[in-house]
Design an enzyme around this catalytic site. Structure first.
Site, PDB file in Angstrom:
ATOM      1  N   GLU A 171      16.830 -30.751  -6.074  1.00  0.00           N
ATOM      2  CA  GLU A 171      18.240 -30.471  -6.350  1.00  0.00           C
ATOM      3  C   GLU A 171      19.126 -30.754  -5.134  1.00  0.00           C
ATOM      4  O   GLU A 171      20.106 -30.054  -4.889  1.00  0.00           O
ATOM      5  CB  GLU A 171      18.403 -29.032  -6.829  1.00  0.00           C
ATOM      6  CG  GLU A 171      17.759 -28.809  -8.194  1.00  0.00           C
ATOM      7  CD  GLU A 171      17.998 -27.425  -8.763  1.00  0.00           C
ATOM      8  OE1 GLU A 171      18.260 -26.491  -7.967  1.00  0.00           O
ATOM      9  OE2 GLU A 171      17.939 -27.265  -9.986  1.00  0.00           O
ATOM     10  N   HIS A 414      15.507 -18.883 -24.147  1.00  0.00           N
ATOM     11  CA  HIS A 414      15.497 -19.117 -22.707  1.00  0.00           C
ATOM     12  C   HIS A 414      14.397 -18.283 -22.078  1.00  0.00           C
ATOM     13  O   HIS A 414      14.352 -17.065 -22.255  1.00  0.00           O
ATOM     14  CB  HIS A 414      16.850 -18.734 -22.092  1.00  0.00           C
ATOM     15  CG  HIS A 414      16.930 -19.007 -20.628  1.00  0.00           C
ATOM     16  ND1 HIS A 414      17.432 -18.118 -19.710  1.00  0.00           N
ATOM     17  CD2 HIS A 414      16.554 -20.089 -19.898  1.00  0.00           C
ATOM     18  CE1 HIS A 414      17.374 -18.632 -18.497  1.00  0.00           C
ATOM     19  NE2 HIS A 414      16.838 -19.825 -18.597  1.00  0.00           N
ATOM     20  N   GLU A 416      13.398 -17.858 -18.409  1.00  0.00           N
ATOM     21  CA  GLU A 416      13.437 -17.993 -16.956  1.00  0.00           C
ATOM     22  C   GLU A 416      12.266 -17.196 -16.390  1.00  0.00           C
ATOM     23  O   GLU A 416      12.127 -16.004 -16.674  1.00  0.00           O
ATOM     24  CB  GLU A 416      14.758 -17.478 -16.388  1.00  0.00           C
ATOM     25  CG  GLU A 416      14.815 -17.486 -14.863  1.00  0.00           C
ATOM     26  CD  GLU A 416      14.512 -18.853 -14.266  1.00  0.00           C
ATOM     27  OE1 GLU A 416      13.499 -18.965 -13.542  1.00  0.00           O
ATOM     28  OE2 GLU A 416      15.268 -19.794 -14.534  1.00  0.00           O
ATOM     29  N   GLU A 503      15.373 -30.779 -16.532  1.00  0.00           N
ATOM     30  CA  GLU A 503      16.465 -30.844 -15.558  1.00  0.00           C
ATOM     31  C   GLU A 503      15.955 -31.618 -14.346  1.00  0.00           C
ATOM     32  O   GLU A 503      16.234 -32.784 -14.190  1.00  0.00           O
ATOM     33  CB  GLU A 503      16.895 -29.434 -15.160  1.00  0.00           C
ATOM     34  CG  GLU A 503      18.027 -29.421 -14.139  1.00  0.00           C
ATOM     35  CD  GLU A 503      18.185 -28.073 -13.494  1.00  0.00           C
ATOM     36  OE1 GLU A 503      19.329 -27.656 -13.268  1.00  0.00           O
ATOM     37  OE2 GLU A 503      17.157 -27.423 -13.193  1.00  0.00           O
ATOM     38  N   GLU A 509      25.506 -27.674 -13.210  1.00  0.00           N
ATOM     39  CA  GLU A 509      25.730 -26.351 -12.626  1.00  0.00           C
ATOM     40  C   GLU A 509      26.190 -26.438 -11.176  1.00  0.00           C
ATOM     41  O   GLU A 509      26.932 -25.570 -10.692  1.00  0.00           O
ATOM     42  CB  GLU A 509      24.460 -25.502 -12.720  1.00  0.00           C
ATOM     43  CG  GLU A 509      23.289 -26.015 -11.904  1.00  0.00           C
ATOM     44  CD  GLU A 509      22.020 -25.208 -12.136  1.00  0.00           C
ATOM     45  OE1 GLU A 509      22.050 -24.265 -12.945  1.00  0.00           O
ATOM     46  OE2 GLU A 509      20.986 -25.529 -11.513  1.00  0.00           O
TER      47      GLU A 509
END
Length: 713
Positions: A171, A414, A416, A503, A509
Site C-alpha cells: 500500500e 465483511h 476483518e 485489494e 481509501e
C-alpha cells in the site's frame, strides 16, 4: 588426426557449455536462448525483435544451510512442444482467451549430489514464463530454500514504476524513477506515513515491476500461479541493472519449505514495443491451471454500494458498537454495554443503503463493522478479536436478510481478521455456515496489521497457502471472496474464479488520508492489475472531505475521472464507494455508474466468429490510459479515458464498433474549468450519433477523464 582434432574441439566446447538451445515465440518476435555456462550453471536470455530484453541471467537456488543448487548440472533430457488452444473464463475482460505458446522443457541432474531439477519455459507472443520443477527423487525428498537465485539482467538504466520491498504491505504510492535512483529514494519512500510497514529487505522492489527502456521497450516482471511458495520481490544491484529474486521469509529467516514432486510459481516477463500490449496481455492467466470448480453458476460479477466510506470521511461514524474496550470475545454481553451512538452498521442505516441499491439497480450492499469485536481490534498481543457469527445488538441479521431479499438485493459479508489468521481459520467453517444461513454469497476479508501466527508475514509461504485455503473453503459454501491486504494476485482467479477480486494495493481509501497522486491510476493497470482484478472502490463524487467534519483531505481526481475508472480499473466487483447522499446530488453523472457493465465480453454463438471485447485504445504508464469494453450479452460499449496531473486530448477511435450500424454515445466530460485541485465537480454531459468511422477527440482536465456509454440505435 585432423578429424580427431575437430571432434576433440567439439567435445571441449560441449564440456564447457554443456548444452544450448533456442526457442522462438509463435510469431517469431521473441527469442529465448538457454544454455549451461562453463560452471554448468543454467542461464537464459531473452530478445524481442532483435533487441535484448534480458541479458544472460543465471537460474538456481541456495538451499539447506549453505549449499548452491545452481551449478555442476548435466542436461539429461530436453523436449519442445507447441500449444494453441482457447478457453473461456467464468468472468473476465474477454469472453475467450487464446493460449498459444511454444515450450522448452529441460531436465537436469547435478553432478556429485545426483539431485534432479527441471526447468519449463513457455514463450508466448507477449512474453515469457518459466518455472522450476522438482521431480520426486530418492536423493532429495525435501529441503529448505535460503534463496532462489533467479536473475533478470537488464540492458540499461530503465525507467521504473516501483514499490519498495516489503513483506507485509503493498500500500505504498508508486515511485517513478530511473533504476539507478532507487537506492537513493527507497528509504524516504519507506517512511511514507500511511503505509503499514514491517520488516523489509534492504534494496529490493516489489513485483509486478513495470519498466520502460530507452530504446522503447515496455517490460513487466511478475509471477504467475503463486501456490505453496513465498511471494517474489526483486533485489537490485548497486547500479540497479541486475534484478534477482528475493523471496519473502518467515520471521525465522527461512524462505520456503519444499517437497519434491512440487513446482515453483512461474516467473513472468511480458514485453512489447507498444504499451497497449502490456495491458492486453493474458500471459499470467494462461500460466495458471484451469478452473477447479465443477459448478460455477453461482459466481457472478457484482456492482455494490456500502456502509464503508463514512468511516473515512470524518463524520464520526465507527465500526465499533461501544467505546468500551474491556471486551472478552465470547464472554462479553454486548446488550449490557452502552452504545457509542455512532455505530455505522445498524439496522435502520443499512436499510437506507438497501433502499438506495434497490432504487438504482445495484446488486448488493457491503456492511462493515457488523460483528462483535471492533472495540480493541488493533492489539497485536490479542489472538481472539472477533466473532464471525455474532452480530452487534443493533444489527438485526435476520430482519436485514428479509428486507434485502424483499428488495432484490444481497448483503456482502465483511470478515476483518486484523491478521489474527489462526483464529480466523478456527472460525472459518462456522462463519461460512452463518453466511449460508442468512443468504450471503460474498465476503470481503481483511488482513490489517501483523500476522498471528507471529512467525509469519503477509507475503510468506504460510500466508500464501492461507489465502488459497480461504478461497477453496469458501467455494465449498458457494461464496465469492474479495480479499484485502492480501498478497498481490498472480492469476489464480482463473483456477478459483470465486476469488473474484483483491485489494492488495493502495486503493481509494487512501484518498481520505491525502494519500494518492494524480498519476496513481494511470500506473496501477501496468503493475498491480497485471495479476488480477482490483477492488479499487472508485466513484467518489464529493472530493472535499472537509464538507463532512474533521477530515481535510481532497480527492486527487475530477469527478469524471472517477467515472472513467469503472472502465480503466478492471474488476468484476465494482463499488459505488461514496455516500449515497453524494450521488443524489449528481444523479445525471451517477447514471454512468448505474449503466456501466461489470461483465464484459461477447456472448458467443457456436460456429460464429467471436469479436474482441476489450480494446486498449491509448496507453502510456504514468501518463494516460483509454480503454473501451463491450458489455456481455448487450450491444453496449463503455469507454474510460484518464490522465495524470497534465491536461491532454484523448483520441478515441471507434473502429471497434460493428460496421454499418448507428449508435448514440453519451459523453461524460470534464467541464472547461475542471481541475482536480480547484474545480473537480465541473462536468458536462452530451450525446452524439456515432459509428465505426467516428474518431472522437476529447480534452481531459488535469487529473481528469472522460467516460462514454455507447448504445445501438
Amino acid at each position: 588426426m585432423k578429424r580427431l582434432s575437430i571432434i576433440c574441439l567439439f567435445l571441449l566446447v560441449w564440456a564447457g557449455t554443456m548444452f544450448a538451445q533456442t526457442l522462438k515465440s509463435p510469431d517469431g518476435n521473441l527469442t529465448l536462448q538457454f544454455r549451461l555456462s562453463a560452471e554448468r550453471t543454467p542461464v537464459y536470455s531473452l530478445q524481442y525483435k532483435g533487441k535484448d530484453v534480458i541479458k544472460e541471467s543465471k537460474l538456481g537456488f541456495s538451499v539447506r544451510p549453505d549449499y548452491q543448487f545452481d551449478r555442476n548440472f548435466t542436461v539429461t533430457d530436453t523436449q519442445t512442444s507447441e500449444s494453441n488452444t482457447t478457453w473461456k473464463p467464468v468472468w473476465g475482460q474477454y469472453s475467450e482467451i487464446r493460449d498459444h505458446h511454444n515450450e522448452l522443457f529441460i531436465a537436469m541432474k547435478q553432478n556429485g549430489t545426483g539431485w534432479l531439477l527441471n526447468l519449463r519455459f513457455r514463450l508466448f507472443n507477449d512474453g515469457l514464463g518459466f518455472r522450476y520443477e522438482f521431480p520426486v527423487q530418492k536423493e532429495l525428498r525435501h529441503f529448505t530454500v535460503n534463496e532462489e537465485e533467479t536473475e533478470f539482467r537488464l540492458t540499461g538504466n530503465h525507467k521504473a514504476f516501483w514499490l519498495p520491498g516489503d513483506y507485509d504491505t503493498n500500500e505504498y504510492p508508486t515511485t517513478t524513477s530511473k533504476l539507478s535512483e532507487v537506492a537513493s529514494l527507497i528509504d524516504s519512500v519507506r517512511q511514507e506515513p500511511l503505509a503499514i510497514r514491517s520488516a523489509t529487505p534492504n534494496l529490493a522492489v516489489q513485483s509486478p515491476l513495470m519498466l520502460k527502456s530507452d530504446d522503447g521497450l515496455y517490460i513487466n516482471i511478475h509471477e504467475a500461479a503463486l501456490v505453496n511458495y513465498p511471494a517474489m520481490q526483486l533485489n537490485l544491484d548497486d547500479k540497479g541493472f541486475v534484478l534477482s529474486t528475493h523471496l519473502t521469509p518467515d520471521r525465522n529467516g527461512t524462505k520456503a519449505y519444499v517437497q519434491t514432486g512440487s513446482v515453483t510459481p512461474w516467473r513472468t516477463i511480458v514485453v512489447s514495443d507498444d504499451a497497449r500490449d502490456i495491458l492486453a496481455s493474458s500471459l499470467i492467466l494462461n500460466l495458471n491451471e484451469p478452473c477447479k470448480l465443477a459448478d460455477t453458476s453461482w459466481i457472478h460479477p457484482t456492482k455494490y454500494v456500502g456502509v464503508w466510506w463514512e468511516y473515512f470521511t470524518g463524520q464520526g461514524s465507527t465500526w465499533a458498537y461501544t467505546d468500551t474496550q474491556d471486551i472478552v470475545i465470547g464472554k462479553t454481553d454486548y446488550t449490557k454495554l452502552k452504545p457509542n451512538g455512532h455505530h455505522g452498521a445498524n439496522t435502520a442505516h443499512v436499510k437506507e443503503y438497501i433502499d438506495f441499491a434497490s432504487r438504482h439497480g445495484f446488486d448488493a450492499v457491503l456492511v462493515e463493522g457488523w460483528n462483535e469485536g471492533w472495540e480493541d481490534n488493533y492489539a497485536y498481543s490479542k489472538e481472539f478479536i472477533y466473532d464471525f457469527d455474532k452480530p452487534y445488538p443493533d444489527f438485526d441479521v435476520a430482519e436485514l436478510q428479509r428486507y434485502a431479499q424483499e428488495k432484490g438485493v444481497k448483503i456482502i459479508m465483511h470478515h476483518e481478521t486484523t491478521s489474527s489468521v489462526a483464529d480466523y481459520e478456527r472460525q472459518m467453517h462456522d462463519a461460512f455456515r452463518f453466511m449460508n444461513k442468512y443468504g450471503y454469497d460474498a465476503v470481503k476479508t481483511g488482513y490489517v496489521g501483523g500476522i498471528i501466527p507471529r512467525s509469519e508475514h503477509h507475503d510468506g509461504q504460510w500466508m500464501v497457502n492461507h489465502y488459497l485455503r480461504v478461497a477453496e473453503t469458501a467455494a465449498q459454501y458457494k461464496i465469492m471472496v474479495n480479499s484485502h491486504e492480501a498478497v498481490r494476485p498472480t492469476g489464480l482467479c482463473r483456477t478459483y474464479p470465486n476469488w473474484i477480486a483483491q485489494e492488495s494495493a493502495r486503493g481509494t481509501e487512501f484518498e481520505s488520508f491525502k494519500g494518492n497522486r494524480p498519476d496513481h491510476t494511470t500506473i496501477l493497470p501496468f503493475t498491480r492489475l497485471m495479476g488480477g482484478p482490483m477492488d479499487y472502490t472508485p466513484g467518489i463524487f464529493e472530493g472535499d472531505l472537509s464538507q463532512y467534519g474533521s477530515n481535510q483531505a481532497k480527492l486527487s481526481t475530477t469527478l469524471v475521472k472517477q467515472l472513467a475508472l469503472y472502465v480503466t480499473m478492471y474488476s468484476p466487483l465494482q463499488m459505488a464507494a461514496d455516500l449515497y447522499q453524494s450521488y443524489e446530488k449528481h444523479l445525471d453523472a451517477f447514471q454512468f455508474i448505474k449503466d456501466v457493465a461489470v461483465g464484459w465480453g461477447t456472448t458467443h454463438t457456436p460456429g460464429a466468429e467471436t469479436r474482441d471485447n476489450t480494446y486498449i485504445l491509448e496507453a502510456e504508464p504514468g501518463d494516460y490510459i483509454t480503454i473501451a469494453r463491450k458489455a456481455k450479452g448487450k450491444n453496449e460499449w463503455y469507454i474510460g479515458g484518464i490522465t495524470d496531473e497534465n491536461a491532454r486530448e484523448a483520441v478515441i477511435d471507434l473502429s471497434f464498433l460493428p460496421e454499418g450500424k448507428k449508435y448514440e454515445a453519451t459523453i461524460y466530460a470534464d467541464g472547461k474549468k475542471a481541475d482536480w485541485r480547484t474545480n473537480p465537480q465541473d462536468y458536462v454531459i452530451s450525446t452524439k450519433k456515432v459509428s465505426s468511422k467516428t474518431v472522437l477527440k476529447q480534452r481531459l482536465a488535469p487529473s481528469g477523464g472522460v467516460a462514454i456509454s455507447i448504445k445501438e440505435l
